[in-house]
Design a protein around this motif. Structure first.
Motif, short mmCIF file in Angstrom:
data_model
loop_
_atom_site.label_atom_id
_atom_site.label_comp_id
_atom_site.label_asym_id
_atom_site.label_seq_id
_atom_site.Cartn_x
_atom_site.Cartn_y
_atom_site.Cartn_z
N SER A 179 0.84 -1.03 0.06
CA SER A 179 -0.27 -0.04 -0.02
C SER A 179 0.56 0.93 -0.17
O SER A 179 2.19 1.54 0.83
CB SER A 179 -0.92 -0.11 1.20
OG SER A 179 -0.20 0.02 2.42
N LYS A 238 -2.49 -1.44 -3.46
CA LYS A 238 -3.48 -0.79 -2.40
C LYS A 238 -3.21 1.61 -2.98
O LYS A 238 -1.74 2.02 -2.09
CB LYS A 238 -3.66 -0.63 -1.76
CG LYS A 238 -4.92 0.33 -0.60
CD LYS A 238 -4.65 0.23 1.13
CE LYS A 238 -5.96 0.91 1.36
NZ LYS A 238 -5.67 0.87 2.90
N ASN A 256 -8.05 0.83 -8.73
CA ASN A 256 -7.41 1.57 -7.07
C ASN A 256 -8.49 3.33 -7.33
O ASN A 256 -7.88 3.72 -6.14
CB ASN A 256 -5.68 1.94 -7.12
CG ASN A 256 -5.59 0.63 -6.59
OD1 ASN A 256 -5.94 -0.20 -5.11
ND2 ASN A 256 -4.38 -0.34 -7.16
#
Length: 681
Positions: free
Chosen positions: A131, A168, A393
């Motif tokens: 992420s 992410k 995303n």
């Protein structure tokens, strides 16, 4: 007497237990209150340290001192037959039990409280190591006017990363709130729910550009990768692609073959077109974030720059797509409700898809053209689904899908999508605000309040959230809380007359026509109603207040002024339905029953609840009001029952039926009274 017996006699054990309970209570309370005020993590750490230090001190004091009727004395100075330690111990046990009950209550509250009232920071245990958040890049150019180029470079890198499904990636809306090189990276990463932060700077001089980036693992503050790129300005796209690829490699995120192609794609080969495009994006973002000083002028400037960009490069598909989105948005939100503007949006989206049939931005824009232009939800969802496949995303895509589902009345589905969108944009105040609105539609008013708290914690100046909360509290029947919420909005703040409208509406519901009139003294000619997504002439509101006050002739004059204003916008397809709906109220106020009913029914025919449960629900509620006013009781009751059966909690509730004077002519009717008394939905 042995040592342990003496510990017991002096209540040291009981003090230890009481101290532990008090400490637990303090920590539970702090874990609720500190995130609400966005206190930094070190505040909690200091509290825990102070509590730990205080524990041995409390035990020492309980051993050395005793509380007596004469005050606190050293234990050695109290005669044994005068000691009241046993009585003190019983009181200590009672207080401890009471505090324990409170502490357990707080603990249970933390477990069951609504999702959007949880702390801002995310537990590191739940954060994926793949992420990332891209913070705003620093402008190292000598010319501050290059800010648009720096913003555009950061945004382009973020967009390319968002195309990688294994990552992410936090949205720009959330990251733009931070500085370029902050000191508290660990805290920011936890707030955003990511493990890694990308920082950078851009220096532009004549035809050259230097981009410096570093990828940091936030929890350990260790540098995973860093690079400096010195390139000719026309090669900026290769830099952005390389950065995205290197970040993915550093995080061991494997790209699918088609993702590799998308990350390396070049939107235009024209440096001039790209520069114009970035300037357009700069002004468009001012409009989207509500930071534009002159909204219409800012929109026109952005549109002109987009057009100049694809004039310089007629194959610049992204520029067409972004113009389409801008024009569709200005149409929907009444910045430019002209049919011509919507037609520009449609043609631009079509051109973008002709040039690049797989372009995610083009599908997103075309989806909004279908949604905002004609409420063609099936076509819109099909386009949004295509955009999601290539922008996995994107919080924007998820939000778009949620908004369409809301119009269709699929509120639970929309609520889930908004909450998933918030995971990709955790610092975006709009998302909790929209969660609050969705809960209002579902008549879950008590749950909506924490969502508005969350929106305002992220952006205290979110006046739309403040106004929406006022109107929600009024609809739920809590007039006192609505008045308190209104009092929190600073004097002089009245975006598009929304605050004036909320003040007027609440005052009229409370049967205070003079207060309602006062709310309109400095209002613009047209006021926005957030729930109905429409603008209402101030003259109509004034007429309704005068009618409630009993000034019939003055009310009639105001109704006639409102009639003239509304007839002037009947020819615009964008405002036709709302004009008919408000004209129905005008004609009812003038005593013209048949014309009033015809106008109200016309509005619900143009936009029935089956096509839009939100705005259509507002029109249906206004038709029911007109029917109640002109004596069509059974039809009004039929429509009230219909409204209570659908997610139209913004337009009608059991509480508003009981309190709002607009329904006074139905009071006493057995069917109406039964509707008012049933369990609230």
């Amino acid at each position: 007497m042995n040592f342990f017996s003496e510990l017991k006699r002096r209540n040291v054990y009981k003090v230890a237990v009481a101290y532990a309970v008090v400490a637990w209570l303090l920590i539970q309370a702090a874990s609720i209150l500190f995130p609400t005020f966005e206190a930094p993590p070190w505040v909690m750490k200091v509290l825990v340290v102070v509590i730990l230090i205080g524990f041995p001190l409390a035990l020492i004091l309980s051993w050395a001192f005793e509380i007596t009727p004469e005050g606190i004395k050293r234990e050695s100075d109290v005669e044994p037959h005068k000691s009241i330690t046993r009585r003190t111990g019983r009181k200590l046990v009672a207080v401890t039990v009471a505090l324990l009950v409170i502490a357990v209550g707080l603990f249970v509250f933390q477990l069951v409280r609504p999702k959007f009232n949880t702390p801002v920071a995310v537990s590191t245990a739940s954060i994926s190591n793949k992420s990332i958040a891209v913070l705003p890049f620093e402008n190292l150019s000598r010319d501050p006017d290059n800010a648009y180029f720096v913003d555009g470079t950061q945004d382009e890198i973020l967009t390319r990363l968002a195309k990688i499904s294994a990552l992410k990636v936090i949205s720009r809306t959330s990251t733009m709130r931070y500085a370029s090189h902050p000191d508290n990276l660990r805290q920011i990463a936890r707030e955003l729910g990511v493990a890694n932060i990308l920082e950078g700077s851009v220096q532009r001089a004549e035809g050259a550009v230097r981009v410096n980036v570093q990828l940091i693992e936030a929890e350990t503050d260790s540098h995973l990768w860093a690079e400096t790129y010195d390139r000719d300005i026309k090669n900026i796209f290769s830099v952005e692609s390389e950065i995205a690829q290197n970040v993915a490699d550093a995080l061991r995120a494997r790209l699918l073959p088609e993702e590799t192609t998308r990350v390396a794609s070049v939107p235009t080969k024209s440096p001039e077109a790209y520069d114009l495009f970035l300037k357009a994006e700069y002004f468009a973002n001012q409009f989207y974030s509500a930071n534009a000083k002159d909204t219409l002028k800012t929109v026109e400037r952005a549109a002109t720059l987009y057009e100049a960009a694809f004039a310089a490069d007629p194959t610049f598909a992204v520029a067409y797509a972004r113009l389409a989105y801008l024009k569709a948005r200005t149409y929907w939100y009444n910045t430019d409700p002209s049919p011509e503007g919507m037609e520009v949006a449609r043609k631009a989206a079509e051109r973008a898809l002709e040039l690049q049939p797989e372009l995610a931005e083009a599908h997103l824009s075309m989806g909004y053209v279908h949604y905002w232009g004609s409420r063609n939800y099936d076509a819109a969802l099909a386009e949004f689904d295509k955009a999601r496949k290539t922008l996995p995303n994107s919080a924007n895509v998820l939000t778009a899908i949620a908004f369409v589902h809301r119009r269709q009345g699929k509120m639970e589905q929309a609520l889930d999508e908004l909450q998933r969108s918030a995971a990709l944009s955790p610092r975006d105040n709009v998302l909790p605000r929209e969660v609050g609105a969705t809960l209002v539609y579902m008549r879950r008013y008590a749950e909506a309040n924490p969502a508005y708290d969350r929106a305002l914690a992220l952006l205290p100046d979110d006046f739309e959230a403040q106004v929406s909360r006022v109107m929600m509290l009024q609809t739920s029947g809590d007039f006192d809380a609505a008045n308190r919420a209104l009092a929190m909005i600073p004097v002089g703040i009245d975006p598009d007359g929304a605050v004036s409208f909320a003040r007027w509406q609440l005052a009229l519901a409370m049967r205070q026509p003079d207060t309602a009139m006062a709310a309109l003294e400095h209002a613009p000619a047209w006021l926005i109603n957030y729930w109905a997504s429409s603008r209402e002439p101030t003259t109509l509101l004034r007429a309704q207040a005068l009618l409630q006050k009993g000034e019939v002739e003055a009310a009639r004059a105001a109704f006639l002024e409102a009639q003239k204003a509304l007839q002037g916008v009947l020819g615009n397809p964008r405002t036709q339905a709302e004009a008919h709906s408000y004209l129905a109220l005008v004609y009812a106020g003038l005593g013209q029953k048949e014309v009033a009913l015809e106008a109200g029914r016309r509005a619900t025919d143009i936009l029935p609840v089956s096509r839009d449960v939100i705005v259509g629900g507002s029109y249906l509620a206004q038709l029911a009001m007109v029917e109640a006013q002109v004596g069509e009781k059974q039809s009004a009751l039929d429509h009230i029952e219909q409204l209570l059966a659908i997610p139209a909690g913004h337009a009608l509730s059991k509480a508003s039926l009981r309190a709002d004077p607009v329904w006074d002519l139905l009071r006493g009717d057995p069917r109406f009274e039964k509707l008012c008394q049933e369990k609230s939905k």
